[in-house]
Design a protein around this motif. Structure first.
Motif, PDB file in Angstrom:
ATOM      1  N   UNK A 154      -6.868   5.982   6.524  1.00 54.37           N
ATOM      2  CA  UNK A 154      -6.922   5.252   7.796  1.00 54.37           C
ATOM      3  C   UNK A 154      -8.229   5.520   8.519  1.00 54.37           C
ATOM      4  N   UNK A 155      -8.752   4.471   9.133  1.00 53.31           N
ATOM      5  CA  UNK A 155     -10.003   4.556   9.882  1.00 53.31           C
ATOM      6  C   UNK A 155     -11.089   5.242   9.069  1.00 53.31           C
ATOM      7  N   UNK A 156     -11.129   4.901   7.784  1.00 51.54           N
ATOM      8  CA  UNK A 156     -12.136   5.410   6.849  1.00 51.54           C
ATOM      9  C   UNK A 156     -12.101   6.931   6.707  1.00 51.54           C
ATOM     10  N   UNK A 157     -10.906   7.516   6.892  1.00 52.65           N
ATOM     11  CA  UNK A 157     -10.751   8.961   6.725  1.00 52.65           C
ATOM     12  C   UNK A 157     -11.103   9.763   7.960  1.00 52.65           C
ATOM     13  N   UNK A 158     -11.040   9.137   9.128  1.00 52.30           N
ATOM     14  CA  UNK A 158     -11.413   9.822  10.381  1.00 52.30           C
ATOM     15  C   UNK A 158     -10.609  11.097  10.599  1.00 52.30           C
ATOM     16  N   UNK A 159      -9.325  11.088  10.242  1.00 61.66           N
ATOM     17  CA  UNK A 159      -8.473  12.256  10.429  1.00 61.66           C
ATOM     18  C   UNK A 159      -8.842  13.430   9.525  1.00 61.66           C
ATOM     19  N   UNK A 160      -9.663  13.169   8.537  1.00 62.27           N
ATOM     20  CA  UNK A 160     -10.097  14.200   7.596  1.00 62.27           C
ATOM     21  C   UNK A 160     -11.610  14.382   7.648  1.00 62.27           C
ATOM     22  N   UNK A 161     -12.192  14.129   8.800  1.00 58.29           N
ATOM     23  CA  UNK A 161     -13.627  14.322   8.977  1.00 58.29           C
ATOM     24  C   UNK A 161     -14.481  13.362   8.159  1.00 58.29           C
ATOM     25  N   UNK A 162     -13.944  12.201   7.851  1.00 52.20           N
ATOM     26  CA  UNK A 162     -14.625  11.157   7.063  1.00 52.20           C
ATOM     27  C   UNK A 162     -14.947  11.595   5.633  1.00 52.20           C
ATOM     28  N   UNK A 163     -14.382  12.699   5.194  1.00 56.08           N
ATOM     29  CA  UNK A 163     -14.573  13.117   3.804  1.00 56.08           C
ATOM     30  C   UNK A 163     -14.018  12.054   2.844  1.00 56.08           C
ATOM     31  N   UNK A 164     -12.872  11.394   3.158  1.00 56.92           N
ATOM     32  CA  UNK A 164     -12.368  10.370   2.234  1.00 56.92           C
ATOM     33  C   UNK A 164     -13.315   9.187   1.994  1.00 56.92           C
ATOM     34  N   UNK A 165     -14.241   8.906   2.883  1.00 56.39           N
ATOM     35  CA  UNK A 165     -15.210   7.831   2.621  1.00 56.39           C
ATOM     36  C   UNK A 165     -16.462   8.385   1.933  1.00 56.39           C
ATOM     37  N   UNK A 166     -16.772   9.639   2.160  1.00 57.42           N
ATOM     38  CA  UNK A 166     -17.946  10.257   1.541  1.00 57.42           C
ATOM     39  C   UNK A 166     -17.654  10.660   0.093  1.00 57.42           C
ATOM     40  N   UNK A 167     -16.445  11.150  -0.164  1.00 55.13           N
ATOM     41  CA  UNK A 167     -16.090  11.662  -1.489  1.00 55.13           C
ATOM     42  C   UNK A 167     -16.239  10.624  -2.602  1.00 55.13           C
ATOM     43  N   UNK A 168     -15.732   9.397  -2.458  1.00 58.52           N
ATOM     44  CA  UNK A 168     -15.928   8.447  -3.561  1.00 58.52           C
ATOM     45  C   UNK A 168     -17.387   8.043  -3.751  1.00 58.52           C
ATOM     46  N   UNK A 169     -18.156   8.038  -2.683  1.00 61.37           N
ATOM     47  CA  UNK A 169     -19.588   7.743  -2.826  1.00 61.37           C
ATOM     48  C   UNK A 169     -20.240   8.822  -3.691  1.00 61.37           C
ATOM     49  N   UNK A 170     -19.944  10.079  -3.392  1.00 66.04           N
ATOM     50  CA  UNK A 170     -20.490  11.186  -4.182  1.00 66.04           C
ATOM     51  C   UNK A 170     -19.972  11.138  -5.616  1.00 66.04           C
ATOM     52  N   UNK A 171     -18.684  10.840  -5.770  1.00 66.93           N
ATOM     53  CA  UNK A 171     -18.100  10.756  -7.101  1.00 66.93           C
ATOM     54  C   UNK A 171     -18.727   9.652  -7.936  1.00 66.93           C
ATOM     55  N   UNK A 172     -18.899   8.481  -7.345  1.00 70.57           N
ATOM     56  CA  UNK A 172     -19.521   7.368  -8.071  1.00 70.57           C
ATOM     57  C   UNK A 172     -20.977   7.672  -8.403  1.00 70.57           C
ATOM     58  N   UNK A 173     -21.682   8.311  -7.472  1.00 68.95           N
ATOM     59  CA  UNK A 173     -23.077   8.688  -7.743  1.00 68.95           C
ATOM     60  C   UNK A 173     -23.153   9.675  -8.911  1.00 68.95           C
ATOM     61  N   UNK A 174     -22.272  10.665  -8.911  1.00 72.96           N
ATOM     62  CA  UNK A 174     -22.285  11.649  -9.986  1.00 72.96           C
ATOM     63  C   UNK A 174     -21.959  10.987 -11.327  1.00 72.96           C
ATOM     64  N   UNK A 175     -20.936  10.138 -11.339  1.00 78.92           N
ATOM     65  CA  UNK A 175     -20.574   9.448 -12.582  1.00 78.92           C
ATOM     66  C   UNK A 175     -21.730   8.580 -13.083  1.00 78.92           C
ATOM     67  N   UNK A 176     -22.419   7.911 -12.173  1.00 81.35           N
ATOM     68  CA  UNK A 176     -23.547   7.068 -12.566  1.00 81.35           C
ATOM     69  C   UNK A 176     -24.699   7.904 -13.114  1.00 81.35           C
ATOM     70  N   UNK A 177     -25.023   8.983 -12.426  1.00 80.00           N
ATOM     71  CA  UNK A 177     -26.160   9.825 -12.829  1.00 80.00           C
ATOM     72  C   UNK A 177     -25.907  10.566 -14.132  1.00 80.00           C
ATOM     73  N   UNK A 178     -24.660  10.821 -14.463  1.00 79.23           N
ATOM     74  CA  UNK A 178     -24.348  11.605 -15.663  1.00 79.23           C
ATOM     75  C   UNK A 178     -23.783  10.742 -16.795  1.00 79.23           C
TER      76      UNK A 178
END
Length: 151
Positions: A120-144
């Protein structure tokens, strides 16, 4: 003379070094974050569905679904099998879509989400980690990605 190394076969029949090292660096951090979110979201979803499902069935079902997605992402990142990377791509991609869709809908139609989900609200209740985490995950998968896939 060539040095011989102990080699065994994994469950998929591929040769694997007997002394494979555990994940390190960014992969280890991603795995840790995914495991924390897997436990948190799954536990939250189970408790919400078991105790107050009638209050916000969509939100509580999405909380449990997000937990399953985090579990799949963690398994895909932890393991090193033929199916691991496709699983990680599918899970992290689903997570990204879920965060974007649920995040936007929870802002536009708050009555559909009377209680928050992880996304909800792009993960606001969890410090926006839920919107940052998939970005980092996709970047790592792409780079490796495998070298053959880079061409």
């Amino acid at each position: 003379m060539a040095e011989s190394r102990a080699v065994n076969e994994d469950r998929d029949g591929r040769a694997a070094d007997a002394d494979d090292a555990p994940p390190t660096g960014p992969r280890r951090l991603l795995i840790a974050l995914y495991l924390v979110f897997a436990v948190a979201a799954t536990a939250r979803g189970v408790v919400q569905i078991a105790t107050k499902f009638d209050g916000a069935p969509l939100a509580y079902a999405l909380s449990l679904f997000s937990g399953v997605v985090y579990i799949a992402a963690a398994v895909g990142l932890i393991t090193d099998r033929r199916w691991s990377r496709p699983l990680a791509w599918a899970a992290v991609g689903t997570e990204m879509a879920g965060v974007l869709i649920v995040g936007l809908l929870s802002i536009l139609d708050s009555t559909a989400f009377p209680h928050d989900t992880v996304w909800s609200r792009f993960g606001a209740g969890y410090g926006y980690v839920p919107i940052i985490l998939p970005v980092l995950g996709l970047m790592w998968l792409w780079q490796t990605r495998p070298i053959a896939a880079r061409d």
